[in-house]
Enzyme design. Structure first.
Site, short mmCIF file in Angstrom:
data_model
loop_
_atom_site.label_atom_id
_atom_site.label_comp_id
_atom_site.label_asym_id
_atom_site.label_seq_id
_atom_site.Cartn_x
_atom_site.Cartn_y
_atom_site.Cartn_z
N PHE A 35 -2.26 -5.66 4.76
CA PHE A 35 -3.33 -6.57 4.33
C PHE A 35 -2.78 -7.91 3.87
O PHE A 35 -3.44 -8.92 3.97
CB PHE A 35 -4.12 -5.96 3.17
CG PHE A 35 -5.17 -4.97 3.61
CD1 PHE A 35 -5.48 -4.78 4.95
CD2 PHE A 35 -5.86 -4.24 2.67
CE1 PHE A 35 -6.44 -3.88 5.34
CE2 PHE A 35 -6.84 -3.33 3.05
CZ PHE A 35 -7.12 -3.14 4.39
N GLN A 101 -1.48 5.75 1.04
CA GLN A 101 -2.74 4.99 1.08
C GLN A 101 -3.12 4.73 2.52
O GLN A 101 -4.18 4.16 2.78
CB GLN A 101 -2.57 3.65 0.36
CG GLN A 101 -2.20 3.78 -1.10
CD GLN A 101 -1.79 2.44 -1.68
OE1 GLN A 101 -2.60 1.66 -2.14
NE2 GLN A 101 -0.51 2.16 -1.66
N HIS A 119 -6.80 7.55 0.76
CA HIS A 119 -7.86 6.71 1.31
C HIS A 119 -8.47 7.34 2.56
O HIS A 119 -9.00 6.65 3.42
CB HIS A 119 -7.34 5.30 1.62
CG HIS A 119 -6.97 4.53 0.38
ND1 HIS A 119 -6.27 3.35 0.39
CD2 HIS A 119 -7.21 4.80 -0.93
CE1 HIS A 119 -6.10 2.93 -0.85
NE2 HIS A 119 -6.65 3.79 -1.67
N CYS A 153 -24.98 11.33 14.74
CA CYS A 153 -24.86 12.75 14.41
C CYS A 153 -25.76 13.58 15.33
O CYS A 153 -26.94 13.25 15.51
CB CYS A 153 -25.27 12.93 12.95
SG CYS A 153 -25.33 14.65 12.43
N SER A 194 4.24 -0.77 -0.63
CA SER A 194 2.94 -0.97 -1.27
C SER A 194 3.04 -2.09 -2.29
O SER A 194 4.01 -2.16 -3.05
CB SER A 194 2.46 0.31 -1.96
OG SER A 194 1.24 0.05 -2.65
N SER A 195 2.02 -2.93 -2.32
CA SER A 195 1.97 -4.00 -3.32
C SER A 195 1.58 -3.44 -4.69
O SER A 195 1.65 -4.14 -5.69
CB SER A 195 0.95 -5.05 -2.89
OG SER A 195 -0.32 -4.45 -2.75
P1 NAD Z 1 -0.48 -4.07 0.91
O1 NAD Z 1 -0.82 -4.77 2.18
O2 NAD Z 1 -1.14 -4.51 -0.33
O3 NAD Z 1 1.07 -4.19 0.64
C1 NAD Z 1 2.02 -3.88 1.62
C2 NAD Z 1 3.37 -4.24 1.04
O4 NAD Z 1 4.37 -3.79 1.93
C3 NAD Z 1 3.56 -5.73 0.83
O5 NAD Z 1 4.04 -5.89 -0.48
C4 NAD Z 1 4.62 -6.12 1.87
O6 NAD Z 1 5.51 -7.09 1.38
C5 NAD Z 1 5.34 -4.82 2.07
N1 NAD Z 1 5.93 -4.63 3.40
C6 NAD Z 1 5.41 -5.00 4.62
N2 NAD Z 1 6.23 -4.58 5.60
C7 NAD Z 1 7.28 -3.95 4.99
C8 NAD Z 1 8.45 -3.31 5.48
N3 NAD Z 1 8.71 -3.21 6.78
N4 NAD Z 1 9.32 -2.76 4.57
C9 NAD Z 1 9.07 -2.85 3.23
N5 NAD Z 1 7.98 -3.45 2.71
C10 NAD Z 1 7.09 -3.98 3.59
O7 NAD Z 1 -0.69 -2.52 1.18
P2 NAD Z 1 -1.10 -1.34 0.21
O8 NAD Z 1 -0.37 -1.45 -1.08
O9 NAD Z 1 -1.00 -0.12 1.01
O10 NAD Z 1 -2.64 -1.59 -0.16
C11 NAD Z 1 -3.59 -2.14 0.73
C12 NAD Z 1 -4.62 -1.22 1.36
O11 NAD Z 1 -4.46 -1.38 2.74
C13 NAD Z 1 -4.55 0.24 1.17
O12 NAD Z 1 -5.81 0.62 0.75
C14 NAD Z 1 -4.34 0.84 2.57
O13 NAD Z 1 -5.17 1.96 2.72
C15 NAD Z 1 -4.81 -0.23 3.47
N6 NAD Z 1 -4.17 -0.42 4.79
C16 NAD Z 1 -3.66 0.63 5.50
C17 NAD Z 1 -3.04 0.41 6.73
C18 NAD Z 1 -2.50 1.61 7.50
O14 NAD Z 1 -3.06 2.70 7.44
N7 NAD Z 1 -1.38 1.44 8.22
C19 NAD Z 1 -2.90 -0.88 7.22
C20 NAD Z 1 -3.47 -1.95 6.49
C21 NAD Z 1 -4.08 -1.70 5.26
#
Ligand code: NAD
Length: 251
Positions: A35, A101, A119, A153, A194-195
């Protein structure tokens, strides 16, 4: 502060009960944008808007125009080295519970079939009116067969959604409880990608630290917990987790 894969390996090796918490950053190396990093899908779309209960209920056609191609996109990507390393750490007993998440199912596909998905996930279709459930493939077929692209449905004709929790929807109680129980039992928590800004997961590190446990964070950007962790890594998840796994395997 400790900041190498060797420090992380030491912390995990000395743990009585280690758990891992992942966010969108663990899947970016598979090609799924998170995100908050620059240049992603979410710069074009506001996730709070398009992935919300309001859009699902009031504009189901627009909701499904956005979501249907995303299901195919997520099915076409593969787990990366970080997902595989975490699954191996679970298999060898170094890591107990995995809390995620993410809704992308990549942990399960890498071998972490028991990941706690706070989630929800793309593993099913569900009717919010009568609780009728279908597989994700059936959900896609219903959407593809519908003239307006909205899967309905078979029992009550209400529009169906996937198992992904939307903004404005209640989180799955069982998964949230399981995540809190795991955090309560853990003496080490490793956060990857995760942030730590999204509740309720943002509260889990506080449980571990409050019980005298230790925190490791492997996330490129800053988090609110950075000054309270024992190990802080800013590298790429795949590379660092592969190195950590190799260090632990060589012991
Ligand atoms: P976030 O986007 O807030 O944070 C992601 C973090 O990961 C950032 O701090 C970023 O700097 C870091 N990051 C990115 N690539 C990286 C890497 N290769 N190695 C290490 N760090 C890396 O994500 P969040 O904390 O999961 O929260 C946001 C919400 O987004 C959640 O609710 C989640 O469910 C949802 N989401 C999920 C997906 C998925 O399922 N893949 C994708 C997008 C968003």
């Amino acid at each position: 502060m400790a900041d190498t894969a060797a420090d992380l390996a030491d912390l995990l090796a000395g743990a009585r009960h280690a758990i891992v918490l992942t966010g969108a950053g663990v899947s970016t190396e598979s090609g799924i944008p998170d995100f908050r990093s620059a240049g992603g899908l979410w710069e074009e779309y506001d996730p709070m808007e398009v992935a919300s209960m309001r859009t699902f209920l009031q504009e189901p056609e627009r909701f499904w125009r956005f979501h249907r191609p995303r299901i195919d996109m997520l099915a076409a990507v593969e787990p990366n080295a970080a997902h595989r390393a975490i699954a191996e750490l679970q298999r060898t007993g170094v890591v107990r519970e995995l809390i995620t998440q993410n809704i992308d199912r990549l942990h399960a596909r890498a071998g972490s079939g028991d990941a706690i998905e706070v989630h929800g996930s793309l593993d099913r279709g569900v009717c919010l009116r009568c609780d009728h459930r279908v597989s994700i493939d059936e959900l896609c077929a219903l959407a593809d067969d519908a003239e307006d692209g909205v899967p309905r449905c078979a029992n009550c004709r209400f529009q169906m959604k996937s198992g992904v929790i939307l903004f404005g929807e209640m989180l799955p109680e069982d998964a949230i409880n399981a995540a809190y129980v795991a955090a309560g039992a853990a003496d080490v928590m490793l956060v990857i990608g995760s942030s730590l800004l999204v509740a309720p997961v943002s509260g889990l590190p506080g449980i571990v630290v409050g019980n005298g446990g230790r925190l490791a964070i492997l996330t490129e950007s800053e988090t609110p917990w950075d000054d309270r962790c024992t190990v802080r890594l800013h590298g790429r998840a795949g590379e660092v987790m592969t190195e950590t796994l190799e260090l632990l395997s060589g012991r």
